[in-house]
Design a protein around this motif. Sequence first.
Motif, PDB file in Angstrom:
ATOM      1  N   GLY A 106       0.778  -1.228   0.000  1.00  0.00           N
ATOM      2  CA  GLY A 106       0.000   0.000   0.000  1.00  0.00           C
ATOM      3  C   GLY A 106       0.814   1.284   0.000  1.00  0.00           C
ATOM      4  N   THR A 107       2.153   1.204  -0.116  1.00  0.00           N
ATOM      5  CA  THR A 107       2.963   2.420  -0.132  1.00  0.00           C
ATOM      6  C   THR A 107       3.843   2.440  -1.384  1.00  0.00           C
ATOM      7  N   VAL A 108       4.515   3.529  -1.579  1.00  0.00           N
ATOM      8  CA  VAL A 108       5.399   3.690  -2.727  1.00  0.00           C
ATOM      9  C   VAL A 108       6.712   2.954  -2.438  1.00  0.00           C
ATOM     10  N   PRO A 109       7.177   2.084  -3.344  1.00  0.00           N
ATOM     11  CA  PRO A 109       8.431   1.364  -3.094  1.00  0.00           C
ATOM     12  C   PRO A 109       9.648   2.267  -3.248  1.00  0.00           C
ATOM     13  N   THR A 110      10.684   1.937  -2.488  1.00  0.00           N
ATOM     14  CA  THR A 110      11.956   2.649  -2.583  1.00  0.00           C
ATOM     15  C   THR A 110      13.070   1.619  -2.696  1.00  0.00           C
ATOM     16  N   ALA A 111      14.208   2.033  -3.245  1.00  0.00           N
ATOM     17  CA  ALA A 111      15.355   1.133  -3.382  1.00  0.00           C
ATOM     18  C   ALA A 111      16.635   1.951  -3.346  1.00  0.00           C
ATOM     19  N   THR A 112      17.695   1.321  -2.820  1.00  0.00           N
ATOM     20  CA  THR A 112      19.024   1.922  -2.845  1.00  0.00           C
ATOM     21  C   THR A 112      20.004   0.885  -3.347  1.00  0.00           C
ATOM     22  N   SER A 113      20.959   1.332  -4.129  1.00  0.00           N
ATOM     23  CA  SER A 113      22.010   0.477  -4.672  1.00  0.00           C
ATOM     24  C   SER A 113      23.341   1.086  -4.264  1.00  0.00           C
ATOM     25  N   LYS A 114      24.129   0.338  -3.477  1.00  0.00           N
ATOM     26  CA  LYS A 114      25.412   0.834  -2.996  1.00  0.00           C
ATOM     27  C   LYS A 114      26.499  -0.171  -3.342  1.00  0.00           C
ATOM     28  N   CYS A 115      27.689   0.347  -3.633  1.00  0.00           N
ATOM     29  CA  CYS A 115      28.827  -0.497  -3.966  1.00  0.00           C
ATOM     30  C   CYS A 115      30.068   0.080  -3.283  1.00  0.00           C
ATOM     31  N   LEU A 116      31.023  -0.780  -2.981  1.00  0.00           N
ATOM     32  CA  LEU A 116      32.252  -0.317  -2.344  1.00  0.00           C
ATOM     33  C   LEU A 116      33.102   0.543  -3.274  1.00  0.00           C
ATOM     34  N   CYS A 117      32.826   0.511  -4.572  1.00  0.00           N
ATOM     35  CA  CYS A 117      33.579   1.345  -5.507  1.00  0.00           C
ATOM     36  C   CYS A 117      33.159   2.815  -5.412  1.00  0.00           C
ATOM     37  N   GLY A 118      32.091   3.114  -4.668  1.00  0.00           N
ATOM     38  CA  GLY A 118      31.642   4.484  -4.481  1.00  0.00           C
ATOM     39  C   GLY A 118      30.280   4.757  -5.095  1.00  0.00           C
ATOM     40  N   ARG A 119      29.732   3.808  -5.788  1.00  0.00           N
ATOM     41  CA  ARG A 119      28.425   3.977  -6.417  1.00  0.00           C
ATOM     42  C   ARG A 119      27.347   3.983  -5.342  1.00  0.00           C
ATOM     43  N   ASP A 120      26.471   4.983  -5.360  1.00  0.00           N
ATOM     44  CA  ASP A 120      25.391   5.094  -4.377  1.00  0.00           C
ATOM     45  C   ASP A 120      24.207   5.757  -5.076  1.00  0.00           C
ATOM     46  N   ARG A 121      23.207   4.950  -5.417  1.00  0.00           N
ATOM     47  CA  ARG A 121      22.034   5.464  -6.123  1.00  0.00           C
ATOM     48  C   ARG A 121      20.772   5.040  -5.391  1.00  0.00           C
ATOM     49  N   SER A 122      19.715   5.826  -5.576  1.00  0.00           N
ATOM     50  CA  SER A 122      18.435   5.490  -4.964  1.00  0.00           C
ATOM     51  C   SER A 122      17.309   5.805  -5.943  1.00  0.00           C
TER      52      SER A 122
ATOM     53  N   VAL B  50      12.707   6.055  -6.153  1.00  0.00           N
ATOM     54  CA  VAL B  50      11.407   6.072  -5.491  1.00  0.00           C
ATOM     55  C   VAL B  50      10.343   5.914  -6.573  1.00  0.00           C
ATOM     56  N   GLY B  51       9.445   4.959  -6.385  1.00  0.00           N
ATOM     57  CA  GLY B  51       8.381   4.723  -7.359  1.00  0.00           C
ATOM     58  C   GLY B  51       8.589   3.397  -8.088  1.00  0.00           C
ATOM     59  N   HIS B  52       7.503   2.826  -8.577  1.00  0.00           N
ATOM     60  CA  HIS B  52       7.542   1.497  -9.192  1.00  0.00           C
ATOM     61  C   HIS B  52       8.503   1.446 -10.381  1.00  0.00           C
ATOM     62  N   HIS B  53       8.336   2.333 -11.339  1.00  0.00           N
ATOM     63  CA  HIS B  53       9.134   2.283 -12.563  1.00  0.00           C
ATOM     64  C   HIS B  53      10.605   2.585 -12.288  1.00  0.00           C
ATOM     65  N   LYS B  54      10.870   3.544 -11.414  1.00  0.00           N
ATOM     66  CA  LYS B  54      12.257   3.905 -11.106  1.00  0.00           C
ATOM     67  C   LYS B  54      12.961   2.809 -10.320  1.00  0.00           C
ATOM     68  N   VAL B  55      12.229   2.120  -9.427  1.00  0.00           N
ATOM     69  CA  VAL B  55      12.831   1.019  -8.673  1.00  0.00           C
ATOM     70  C   VAL B  55      13.176  -0.122  -9.622  1.00  0.00           C
ATOM     71  N   LEU B  56      12.280  -0.444 -10.554  1.00  0.00           N
ATOM     72  CA  LEU B  56      12.569  -1.504 -11.526  1.00  0.00           C
ATOM     73  C   LEU B  56      13.777  -1.136 -12.390  1.00  0.00           C
ATOM     74  N   ALA B  57      13.902   0.133 -12.765  1.00  0.00           N
ATOM     75  CA  ALA B  57      15.058   0.574 -13.544  1.00  0.00           C
ATOM     76  C   ALA B  57      16.343   0.483 -12.717  1.00  0.00           C
ATOM     77  N   LEU B  58      16.271   0.800 -11.425  1.00  0.00           N
ATOM     78  CA  LEU B  58      17.452   0.706 -10.567  1.00  0.00           C
ATOM     79  C   LEU B  58      17.885  -0.739 -10.390  1.00  0.00           C
ATOM     80  N   ILE B  59      16.938  -1.654 -10.322  1.00  0.00           N
ATOM     81  CA  ILE B  59      17.284  -3.075 -10.220  1.00  0.00           C
ATOM     82  C   ILE B  59      18.057  -3.507 -11.458  1.00  0.00           C
ATOM     83  N   ASP B  60      17.595  -3.117 -12.639  1.00  0.00           N
ATOM     84  CA  ASP B  60      18.303  -3.451 -13.878  1.00  0.00           C
ATOM     85  C   ASP B  60      19.684  -2.799 -13.914  1.00  0.00           C
ATOM     86  N   ASP B  61      19.774  -1.556 -13.457  1.00  0.00           N
ATOM     87  CA  ASP B  61      21.047  -0.847 -13.436  1.00  0.00           C
ATOM     88  C   ASP B  61      22.028  -1.499 -12.454  1.00  0.00           C
TER      89      ASP B  61
END
Length: 115
Positions: A66-82, A84-95
């Motif tokens: 019932g809420t808006v999904p969120t996601a964060t992607s972090k890596c030890l190389c310095g990558r840190d992305r987040s 918010v929203g269904h389509h953006k979370v799915l795109a972050l998973i692919d990325d």
Amino acid sequence: MNTPTTPKSPPRPPTGPCAAKPSAAPPAVGEPKGVAEGVPIAVRPDPQAGDGRFPIAWLHICAPRGTVPTATSKCLCGRDRSAVGHHKVLALIDDHEAHRDACPLRLPPEGRAAA
């Protein structure tokens, strides 16, 4: 016929020595209390050796009902992305999955040249 009652006074505290017994002092030398004979008490390193692998990238997805999904992607190389929203979370998973092949920490430089 009622007889008059006299008020009772509270009991007096004892003035003599305390009735409690002092506790015995713990032993100054020897094994700690509660340790069985023959049981080592020194902390030793974990005998299970790892296989050399360890996590370098994390993908955290939070999608309560019932809420808006969120996601964060972090890596030890310095990558840190987040995202918010269904389509953006799915795109972050692919990325995040695509970053596995491009991460400089995942493949050493000599491994890329050989491939």
